[in-house]
Enzyme design. Structure first.
Site, PDB file in Angstrom:
ATOM      1  N   PHE A  90     -14.683  20.745 -63.908  1.00 11.14           N
ATOM      2  CA  PHE A  90     -13.880  19.798 -63.135  1.00 11.14           C
ATOM      3  C   PHE A  90     -12.549  19.430 -63.786  1.00 11.14           C
ATOM      4  O   PHE A  90     -11.752  18.729 -63.200  1.00 11.14           O
ATOM      5  CB  PHE A  90     -14.665  18.565 -62.695  1.00 11.14           C
ATOM      6  CG  PHE A  90     -15.243  17.736 -63.794  1.00 11.14           C
ATOM      7  CD1 PHE A  90     -16.609  17.655 -63.940  1.00 11.14           C
ATOM      8  CD2 PHE A  90     -14.430  17.011 -64.644  1.00 11.14           C
ATOM      9  CE1 PHE A  90     -17.160  16.875 -64.934  1.00 11.14           C
ATOM     10  CE2 PHE A  90     -14.977  16.225 -65.631  1.00 11.14           C
ATOM     11  CZ  PHE A  90     -16.343  16.165 -65.786  1.00 11.14           C
ATOM     12  N   ARG A  91     -12.317  19.951 -64.977  1.00  9.99           N
ATOM     13  CA  ARG A  91     -10.998  19.727 -65.554  1.00  9.99           C
ATOM     14  C   ARG A  91     -10.002  20.829 -65.195  1.00  9.99           C
ATOM     15  O   ARG A  91      -8.816  20.671 -65.412  1.00  9.99           O
ATOM     16  CB  ARG A  91     -11.078  19.579 -67.071  1.00  9.99           C
ATOM     17  CG  ARG A  91     -11.539  18.210 -67.497  1.00  9.99           C
ATOM     18  CD  ARG A  91     -11.684  18.142 -68.997  1.00  9.99           C
ATOM     19  NE  ARG A  91     -12.594  19.163 -69.467  1.00  9.99           N
ATOM     20  CZ  ARG A  91     -13.911  19.022 -69.514  1.00  9.99           C
ATOM     21  NH1 ARG A  91     -14.454  17.894 -69.118  1.00  9.99           N
ATOM     22  NH2 ARG A  91     -14.678  19.988 -69.956  1.00  9.99           N
TER      23      ARG A  91
ATOM     24  N   HIS B  33     -23.155  14.554 -72.738  1.00 10.59           N
ATOM     25  CA  HIS B  33     -22.567  13.885 -71.575  1.00 10.59           C
ATOM     26  C   HIS B  33     -23.642  13.472 -70.567  1.00 10.59           C
ATOM     27  O   HIS B  33     -23.353  13.263 -69.394  1.00 10.59           O
ATOM     28  CB  HIS B  33     -21.528  14.787 -70.889  1.00 10.59           C
ATOM     29  CG  HIS B  33     -20.280  14.954 -71.701  1.00 10.59           C
ATOM     30  ND1 HIS B  33     -19.357  15.950 -71.453  1.00 10.59           N
ATOM     31  CD2 HIS B  33     -19.804  14.271 -72.776  1.00 10.59           C
ATOM     32  CE1 HIS B  33     -18.364  15.852 -72.330  1.00 10.59           C
ATOM     33  NE2 HIS B  33     -18.614  14.848 -73.149  1.00 10.59           N
TER      34      HIS B  33
ATOM     35  N   SER C 204     -16.484  26.515 -74.486  1.00 10.89           N
ATOM     36  CA  SER C 204     -15.868  25.187 -74.521  1.00 10.89           C
ATOM     37  C   SER C 204     -14.453  25.317 -75.053  1.00 10.89           C
ATOM     38  O   SER C 204     -14.212  26.018 -76.028  1.00 10.89           O
ATOM     39  CB  SER C 204     -16.654  24.226 -75.418  1.00 10.89           C
ATOM     40  OG  SER C 204     -15.934  23.003 -75.555  1.00 10.89           O
ATOM     41  N   SER C 205     -13.533  24.641 -74.393  1.00  9.64           N
ATOM     42  CA  SER C 205     -12.149  24.668 -74.880  1.00  9.64           C
ATOM     43  C   SER C 205     -11.912  23.564 -75.910  1.00  9.64           C
ATOM     44  O   SER C 205     -10.805  23.394 -76.397  1.00  9.64           O
ATOM     45  CB  SER C 205     -11.185  24.538 -73.703  1.00  9.64           C
ATOM     46  OG  SER C 205     -11.620  23.497 -72.859  1.00  9.64           O
TER      47      SER C 205
ATOM     48  N   CYS D 215     -31.761   1.807 -55.580  1.00 13.89           N
ATOM     49  CA  CYS D 215     -32.929   1.608 -56.433  1.00 13.89           C
ATOM     50  C   CYS D 215     -34.163   1.275 -55.593  1.00 13.89           C
ATOM     51  O   CYS D 215     -34.113   0.363 -54.755  1.00 13.89           O
ATOM     52  CB  CYS D 215     -32.627   0.454 -57.394  1.00 13.89           C
ATOM     53  SG  CYS D 215     -34.032  -0.073 -58.380  1.00 13.89           S
TER      54      CYS D 215
HETATM   55 ZN    ZN Z   1     -32.863  -1.870 -59.428  1.00 12.12          ZN
END
Ligand code: ZN
Length: 247
Positions: A25-26, A110, A184-185, A143
């Site tokens: 996404f970059r 991440h 990876s860059s 939730c």
């Molecule tokens: Zn909750």
């Protein structure tokens, strides 16, 4: 180098998942992201302000991730772990494809998309319970306990990295004697810092990546190429057939 090492750590980035159809996404030339700036829509601030917008942006990616299969690069790294060569995979990717390929020790710095957390009551919900419905109707997942908004357990821009994964990654970078950077860059922390930390602890550095990285000059081995092509060739060259995992 890989055979002689006592502790090899792999560090993987978006380039390992692009052959599985998951865009980086970059990178600006990916159609999926043209409509909005991911830095803006995928920040924790933007999420809290407008979760519906975030989920509209996420929906095509969530569909891609659900359907993605590991590629030859993921399988090669899993084989290297199985053969006792790689101890840990540190990954910047959130798609879980390393585990699907059979890697068992993965530090996901991440986060990942297997779970979501409620921003109101902090209860954790596995993604299976809402993903299919979200992909079908696009409604923001809520939730099951309190009705609060669920946030995927992947790290958004502006959010702290998951502490446990970061601790394991940092320890691995300190302890390894070879770090293998794949796809990876090295532009985003902590991926940018971990190879540097490894070098400070006298590890040797192998970089396999299409583009340049800021540590190319410091690498002992630099291979410009596609990880899905290079990694299986490494496995073929250094792993005996008896060490290969069946299947
Ligand atoms: Zn909750």
């Amino acid at each position: 180098m890989l055979r002689a090492a006592r502790h090899v750590v792999a560090l993987t980035g978006a380039g390992v998942s692009t052959p599985s159809g998951i865009p980086d996404f970059r990178s600006a030339d990916v159609g999926l992201w043209e409509t909005s700036d991911p830095m803006e829509v995928a920040s924790i601030h933007a999420f809290r302000e407008n979760p519906d917008r975030f989920y509209r942006w996420l929906r095509p990616l969530a569909t891609l991730m659900r359907d993605a299969r590991p590629n030859a690069a993921h399988f090669a790294l899993a084989q290297l772990e199985h053969a006792g060569i790689i101890r840990t995979v540190i990954s910047q990717n959130i798609d879980g494809l390393h585990q699907k390929a059979g890697s068992t020790r993965v530090a996901e710095v991440h986060g990942h998309v297997r779970e979501a957390v409620c921003l109101a009551c902090y209860r954790v919900t596995p993604s299976e319970s809402y993903l299919a419905r979200f992909i079908a109707d696009g409604e923001t997942p809520l939730c099951p306990a309190c009705g609060g908004v669920l946030k995927p357990n992947a790290t958004l821009f502006g959010e702290a990295l998951p502490a446990q994964a970061l601790l394991s990654a940092t320890a691995a970078a300190r302890q390894c004697d070879v770090m293998l950077v794949a796809g990876s860059s090295l532009e985003v922390a902590p991926a940018a810092d971990l190879p540097h930390l490894a070098l400070e602890h006298r590890a040797r550095l192998i970089i396999i990546n299409f583009g340049e990285t800021y540590l190319d000059d410091r690498a002992d081995v630099l291979i410009r190429g596609d990880v899905a092509d290079v990694l299986p060739r490494i496995v073929e060259a250094i792993v005996a057939p008896s060490e290969l995992r069946p299947g």
